[in-house]
Design a protein around this motif. Sequence first.
Motif, PDB file in Angstrom:
ATOM      1  N   VAL A   1       0.847  -1.188   0.000  1.00  0.00           N
ATOM      2  CA  VAL A   1       0.000   0.000   0.000  1.00  0.00           C
ATOM      3  C   VAL A   1       0.886   1.242   0.000  1.00  0.00           C
ATOM      4  O   VAL A   1       2.103   1.139   0.047  1.00  0.00           O
ATOM      5  N   THR A   2       0.257   2.388  -0.014  1.00  0.00           N
ATOM      6  CA  THR A   2       0.995   3.636   0.166  1.00  0.00           C
ATOM      7  C   THR A   2       0.792   4.118   1.599  1.00  0.00           C
ATOM      8  O   THR A   2      -0.145   3.679   2.285  1.00  0.00           O
ATOM      9  N   LEU A   3       1.652   5.011   2.019  1.00  0.00           N
ATOM     10  CA  LEU A   3       1.488   5.590   3.349  1.00  0.00           C
ATOM     11  C   LEU A   3       0.137   6.291   3.449  1.00  0.00           C
ATOM     12  O   LEU A   3      -0.528   6.222   4.487  1.00  0.00           O
ATOM     13  N   GLY A   4      -0.308   6.912   2.364  1.00  0.00           N
ATOM     14  CA  GLY A   4      -1.613   7.568   2.363  1.00  0.00           C
ATOM     15  C   GLY A   4      -2.754   6.597   2.617  1.00  0.00           C
ATOM     16  O   GLY A   4      -3.756   6.955   3.234  1.00  0.00           O
ATOM     17  N   ASP A   5      -2.594   5.360   2.158  1.00  0.00           N
ATOM     18  CA  ASP A   5      -3.599   4.330   2.439  1.00  0.00           C
ATOM     19  C   ASP A   5      -3.595   3.967   3.918  1.00  0.00           C
ATOM     20  O   ASP A   5      -4.642   3.718   4.510  1.00  0.00           O
ATOM     21  N   LEU A   6      -2.389   3.873   4.494  1.00  0.00           N
ATOM     22  CA  LEU A   6      -2.262   3.493   5.909  1.00  0.00           C
ATOM     23  C   LEU A   6      -2.646   4.613   6.863  1.00  0.00           C
ATOM     24  O   LEU A   6      -3.132   4.363   7.957  1.00  0.00           O
ATOM     25  N   LEU A   7      -2.377   5.854   6.451  1.00  0.00           N
ATOM     26  CA  LEU A   7      -2.606   6.993   7.339  1.00  0.00           C
ATOM     27  C   LEU A   7      -3.300   8.120   6.567  1.00  0.00           C
ATOM     28  O   LEU A   7      -2.694   9.138   6.235  1.00  0.00           O
ATOM     29  N   PRO A   8      -4.587   7.918   6.262  1.00  0.00           N
ATOM     30  CA  PRO A   8      -5.305   8.978   5.531  1.00  0.00           C
ATOM     31  C   PRO A   8      -5.473  10.215   6.410  1.00  0.00           C
ATOM     32  O   PRO A   8      -5.532  10.109   7.635  1.00  0.00           O
ATOM     33  N   HIS A   9      -5.478  11.359   5.783  1.00  0.00           N
ATOM     34  CA  HIS A   9      -5.675  12.635   6.489  1.00  0.00           C
ATOM     35  C   HIS A   9      -4.618  12.838   7.568  1.00  0.00           C
ATOM     36  O   HIS A   9      -4.901  13.299   8.675  1.00  0.00           O
ATOM     37  N   ALA A  10      -3.380  12.491   7.228  1.00  0.00           N
ATOM     38  CA  ALA A  10      -2.270  12.555   8.195  1.00  0.00           C
ATOM     39  C   ALA A  10      -2.017  13.983   8.666  1.00  0.00           C
ATOM     40  O   ALA A  10      -2.208  14.952   7.933  1.00  0.00           O
ATOM     41  N   PHE A  11      -1.557  14.076   9.909  1.00  0.00           N
ATOM     42  CA  PHE A  11      -1.107  15.347  10.458  1.00  0.00           C
ATOM     43  C   PHE A  11       0.393  15.403  10.296  1.00  0.00           C
ATOM     44  O   PHE A  11       1.105  14.502  10.738  1.00  0.00           O
ATOM     45  N   GLY A  12       0.887  16.437   9.633  1.00  0.00           N
ATOM     46  CA  GLY A  12       2.314  16.553   9.413  1.00  0.00           C
ATOM     47  C   GLY A  12       2.783  17.989   9.537  1.00  0.00           C
ATOM     48  O   GLY A  12       2.006  18.892   9.872  1.00  0.00           O
ATOM     49  N   PRO A  13       4.060  18.209   9.272  1.00  0.00           N
ATOM     50  CA  PRO A  13       4.649  19.540   9.436  1.00  0.00           C
ATOM     51  C   PRO A  13       3.956  20.630   8.623  1.00  0.00           C
ATOM     52  O   PRO A  13       3.933  21.790   9.028  1.00  0.00           O
ATOM     53  N   GLU A  14       3.365  20.250   7.490  1.00  0.00           N
ATOM     54  CA  GLU A  14       2.690  21.242   6.657  1.00  0.00           C
ATOM     55  C   GLU A  14       1.449  21.826   7.333  1.00  0.00           C
ATOM     56  O   GLU A  14       0.938  22.852   6.907  1.00  0.00           O
ATOM     57  N   ARG A  15       0.983  21.204   8.394  1.00  0.00           N
ATOM     58  CA  ARG A  15      -0.205  21.696   9.112  1.00  0.00           C
ATOM     59  C   ARG A  15       0.159  22.597  10.295  1.00  0.00           C
ATOM     60  O   ARG A  15      -0.731  23.114  10.950  1.00  0.00           O
ATOM     61  N   LEU A  16       1.440  22.722  10.568  1.00  0.00           N
ATOM     62  CA  LEU A  16       1.871  23.542  11.721  1.00  0.00           C
ATOM     63  C   LEU A  16       1.861  25.016  11.382  1.00  0.00           C
ATOM     64  O   LEU A  16       2.017  25.430  10.288  1.00  0.00           O
TER      65      LEU A  16
END
Length: 139
Positions: A124-139
């Motif tokens: 799978v992709t990381l996006g499949d494993l962790l949809p709507h991820a919180f990351g540095p771009e949200r800070l």
Amino acid sequence: MSAPDEALLAAARAAADAAYAPYSRFHVGAAVRAEDGRVFAAANVENASYGLSLCAETNAIMAAAVAGVRRLSAVAVVGYRAATPGEPVLATPCGRCRQVINEFAGPDTPVTVQSAEGSETLAVTLGDLLPHAFGPERL
């Protein structure tokens, strides 16, 4: 999704064999490939104070980070129960590890999880494993 990265899976499998898992007896190995091609592999390391145990994925990524890696191009995970190593088990990354992977990889990064004997594979992709991820771009 492309074919599984067999070299990365082999590194994860070898790391799983080196796990320190006297309490759960569940061995997990992870290998990550940096964008420059370097591979970092590690296993889970348990502690009698269970909350201090560390997952294989986190250990591999921290080793890569200490070596200067800031972006990963692929992740592989292999796990098995020590009592029944031939029994197919897919040890998908826990929520904490998914977040750690997200710090160093993008949503399109391939994540491959395979049973120790190779009979079952989840690609799978990381996006499949962790949809709507919180990351540095949200800070």
